[in-house]
Design a protein around this motif. Structure first.
Motif, PDB file in Angstrom:
ATOM      1  N   GLY A 250      14.509  26.193  41.713  1.00 45.26           N
ATOM      2  CA  GLY A 250      15.407  24.916  42.344  1.00 45.26           C
ATOM      3  C   GLY A 250      15.532  23.951  41.586  1.00 45.26           C
ATOM      4  O   GLY A 250      15.954  22.755  42.117  1.00 45.26           O
ATOM      5  N   PHE A 251      15.551  23.803  40.085  1.00 45.99           N
ATOM      6  CA  PHE A 251      15.619  22.516  39.568  1.00 45.99           C
ATOM      7  C   PHE A 251      16.724  22.938  38.403  1.00 45.99           C
ATOM      8  O   PHE A 251      16.421  22.463  37.320  1.00 45.99           O
ATOM      9  CB  PHE A 251      14.006  22.303  38.619  1.00 45.99           C
ATOM     10  CG  PHE A 251      13.110  21.962  39.644  1.00 45.99           C
ATOM     11  CD1 PHE A 251      12.904  20.802  40.461  1.00 45.99           C
ATOM     12  CD2 PHE A 251      12.204  23.033  39.941  1.00 45.99           C
ATOM     13  CE1 PHE A 251      11.956  20.402  41.069  1.00 45.99           C
ATOM     14  CE2 PHE A 251      11.288  22.931  40.801  1.00 45.99           C
ATOM     15  CZ  PHE A 251      11.111  21.606  41.485  1.00 45.99           C
ATOM     16  N   GLY A 252      17.687  23.157  38.895  1.00 51.34           N
ATOM     17  CA  GLY A 252      19.052  23.288  38.155  1.00 51.34           C
ATOM     18  C   GLY A 252      20.167  22.650  38.257  1.00 51.34           C
ATOM     19  O   GLY A 252      21.368  22.788  37.704  1.00 51.34           O
ATOM     20  N   ASP A 267      18.996  20.382  30.407  1.00 53.86           N
ATOM     21  CA  ASP A 267      17.733  20.973  30.206  1.00 53.86           C
ATOM     22  C   ASP A 267      16.627  19.825  30.514  1.00 53.86           C
ATOM     23  O   ASP A 267      15.583  19.821  31.124  1.00 53.86           O
ATOM     24  CB  ASP A 267      17.496  21.675  29.131  1.00 53.86           C
ATOM     25  CG  ASP A 267      18.237  22.585  29.073  1.00 53.86           C
ATOM     26  OD1 ASP A 267      18.131  23.850  29.615  1.00 53.86           O
ATOM     27  OD2 ASP A 267      19.327  22.673  28.294  1.00 53.86           O
ATOM     28  N   THR A 268      16.727  18.642  29.690  1.00 51.11           N
ATOM     29  CA  THR A 268      15.767  17.596  29.864  1.00 51.11           C
ATOM     30  C   THR A 268      15.724  17.105  31.349  1.00 51.11           C
ATOM     31  O   THR A 268      14.473  16.742  31.874  1.00 51.11           O
ATOM     32  CB  THR A 268      16.067  16.580  29.001  1.00 51.11           C
ATOM     33  OG1 THR A 268      16.026  17.322  27.461  1.00 51.11           O
ATOM     34  CG2 THR A 268      15.032  15.425  28.890  1.00 51.11           C
ATOM     35  N   GLU A 269      16.811  16.672  31.662  1.00 55.25           N
ATOM     36  CA  GLU A 269      16.900  16.346  33.293  1.00 55.25           C
ATOM     37  C   GLU A 269      16.167  17.059  34.217  1.00 55.25           C
ATOM     38  O   GLU A 269      15.764  16.602  35.265  1.00 55.25           O
ATOM     39  CB  GLU A 269      18.338  15.769  33.383  1.00 55.25           C
ATOM     40  CG  GLU A 269      18.719  14.850  32.775  1.00 55.25           C
ATOM     41  CD  GLU A 269      20.335  14.388  32.740  1.00 55.25           C
ATOM     42  OE1 GLU A 269      20.701  13.280  32.800  1.00 55.25           O
ATOM     43  OE2 GLU A 269      21.087  15.134  32.830  1.00 55.25           O
ATOM     44  N   ASN A 270      16.566  18.426  34.039  1.00 58.88           N
ATOM     45  CA  ASN A 270      16.095  19.219  35.110  1.00 58.88           C
ATOM     46  C   ASN A 270      14.581  19.565  34.849  1.00 58.88           C
ATOM     47  O   ASN A 270      13.714  19.625  35.970  1.00 58.88           O
ATOM     48  CB  ASN A 270      16.782  20.769  34.778  1.00 58.88           C
ATOM     49  CG  ASN A 270      18.129  20.867  35.295  1.00 58.88           C
ATOM     50  OD1 ASN A 270      18.675  20.087  36.253  1.00 58.88           O
ATOM     51  ND2 ASN A 270      18.962  21.570  34.763  1.00 58.88           N
ATOM     52  N   TYR A 271      14.205  19.573  33.637  1.00 58.33           N
ATOM     53  CA  TYR A 271      12.798  19.680  33.613  1.00 58.33           C
ATOM     54  C   TYR A 271      12.037  18.484  34.008  1.00 58.33           C
ATOM     55  O   TYR A 271      10.885  18.539  34.424  1.00 58.33           O
ATOM     56  CB  TYR A 271      12.462  19.959  31.963  1.00 58.33           C
ATOM     57  CG  TYR A 271      11.040  20.535  31.822  1.00 58.33           C
ATOM     58  CD1 TYR A 271      10.918  21.980  31.598  1.00 58.33           C
ATOM     59  CD2 TYR A 271       9.793  19.922  31.608  1.00 58.33           C
ATOM     60  CE1 TYR A 271       9.743  22.586  31.561  1.00 58.33           C
ATOM     61  CE2 TYR A 271       8.764  20.414  31.541  1.00 58.33           C
ATOM     62  CZ  TYR A 271       8.782  21.829  31.167  1.00 58.33           C
ATOM     63  OH  TYR A 271       7.426  22.454  31.374  1.00 58.33           O
ATOM     64  N   ALA A 272      12.613  17.262  33.663  1.00 60.43           N
ATOM     65  CA  ALA A 272      11.940  15.762  34.352  1.00 60.43           C
ATOM     66  C   ALA A 272      11.780  16.213  35.926  1.00 60.43           C
ATOM     67  O   ALA A 272      10.865  15.709  36.328  1.00 60.43           O
ATOM     68  CB  ALA A 272      12.740  14.744  33.838  1.00 60.43           C
TER      69      ALA A 272
END
Length: 399
Positions: A250-252, A267-272
């Motif tokens: 749910g982090f996409g 990718d960086t923002e989703n991983y954050a």
């Protein structure tokens, strides 16, 4: 909570974790390996980082620190998590504290260095004369554990000892080995400045793009975990695996297309967002993976794209009958699972490093696609079918 493992370090977990004594303030202890005795008149060749890592993971494990640091390249190996004690200090029975545990953390760093070592033809009298590559990364991580940027007994500038039990017990900060009560070593002789930005300008490639403040653009630097890159510009199957796992969790929301094999700001923002969901904050939630959060996201740590037939056979025979999620050679299984998913034979959510019944069925479908029938399509990988899958999806196969 800060990352227990230094982002970008090679991890060789020795196990044998043990808690520290929380009644004392947090500390970091500076060491040099001092594995050879050289002089200005008779310098000696530097003892390699690989040799010291081999020592501390072998016969020297009983004296191992948290970090082994190569100040010339910035390479770092971590042997214990930050919240465990390590073993580089003497702790005799007569000592009022258990020196390796005397703090909320007692993080110990061994710089691979001795005075007047010769590296690539140049002689370095002091540690601070080296590039000190990677120092900012180590310093920032230790600061995230609450270790103050002070030397309670003075910044080391020579090899004289200065030990004060009261200061040791009551003051947090950085200590030379020469400052630790009931120890006899007088290293490190010098140490990089604790001021922000004091690391070498020759930072290793993983830190060529330092992390920006959280209110500015996404972080644009890379780390290496288990030999594979993560962070802005990193490429490879592991990047796709992270992106797909983020979407599944749910982090996409920051993706406009993808995820794909090249790490972007999305990718960086989703991983954050994912790191924040774990309770991380500040630089620990800047969107660049650490080993701990990556392991929690994927359930395994991706490795180089080489799989062993014997390892895959062992996993296919062991995992289906074991408890749910059991992983035998999980990193290699995940490579094969991702290949099966890319072939449309396995749902992405089952790319988890466990060769369970769904992976077994998917591999049987691959075998049938290769022309095998009946018992030859039982889902247990064989040489020919695995080589064909590797050729189709870009991984190597060994026996």
């Amino acid at each position: 909570m800060p990352e227990p493992w230094l982002p970008g370090a090679d991890i060789h977990d020795l196990g044998d974790h043990a808690p520290t004594d929380q009644q004392y303030p947090p500390k970091a202890i500076a060491h040099i390996t001092w594995d050879r005795n050289a002089t200005a008149a008779a310098p000696q060749d530097w003892c390699t980082y690989e040799d010291l890592v081999s020592y501390f993971t072998g016969s020297g494990a009983g004296n191992a620190p948290h970090l082994v640091w190569d100040p010339f390249s910035g390479r770092t190996t971590q042997l214990f998590p930050a919240d465990s004690r390590s073993k580089s200090l003497l702790s005799p029975d007569r000592s009022p504290t258990r020196t390796n545990r005397a703090g909320r953390v007692v993080i110990q760093i061994e710089a691979v260095f001795f005075p007047y070592c010769r590296y690539r033809g140049r002689v370095y009298p002091r540690l601070v004369d080296t590039p000190c590559a990677g120092w900012d990364r180590i310093h920032g991580w230790i600061a995230s554990w609450g270790v103050p940027d002070v030397w309670p007994m003075g910044r080391p500038t020579d090899f004289r000892d200065h030990r004060d039990e009261h200061v040791w017990e009551t003051s947090g900060g950085w200590y030379a080995h020469a400052h630790v009560p009931y120890n006899d070593h007088t290293d490190p002789g010098s140490w990089p400045d604790l001021a922000p930005g004091s690391g070498s300008p020759d930072s290793p490639p993983s830190r060529q793009h330092p992390a920006p403040p959280a209110d500015q653009a996404p972080a644009r630097y890379q780390v290496s975990i288990n030999g594979l890159p993560y962070g802005y510009g990193a490429q490879g199957y592991q990047v796709t695996a992270v992106g797909r796992a983020l979407v599944a969790r749910g982090f996409g929301s920051h993706y406009h297309s993808g995820p794909g094999p090249t790490w972007t700001d999305a990718d960086t923002e989703n991983y954050a967002d994912y790191q924040a969901s774990l309770g991380y904050s500040g630089q620990a939630a800047d969107g660049v993976p650490g080993e701990g959060s990556l392991n929690r996201l994927l359930g395994y740590l991706p490795g180089q794209r080489t799989v062993s037939v014997s390892h895959l056979v062992a996993a296919a025979r062991s995992d289906p009958g074991a408890e749910q999620g059991h992983r035998t050679h999980g990193a290699e299984v995940a490579i094969v699972e991702q290949a099966l998913a890319d072939e449309g034979l396995l749902e992405q959510r089952w790319v988890d490093g466990s060769f369970g019944s769904r992976t077994l069925a998917a591999y049987a479908s691959w075998q049938r696609r290769c022309g095998y029938e009946a018992g030859a399509a039982d889902g247990i990988p064989g040489q020919s079918s695995l080589h064909r899958l590797g050729a189709a999806r870009g991984f190597a196969v060994t026996d």
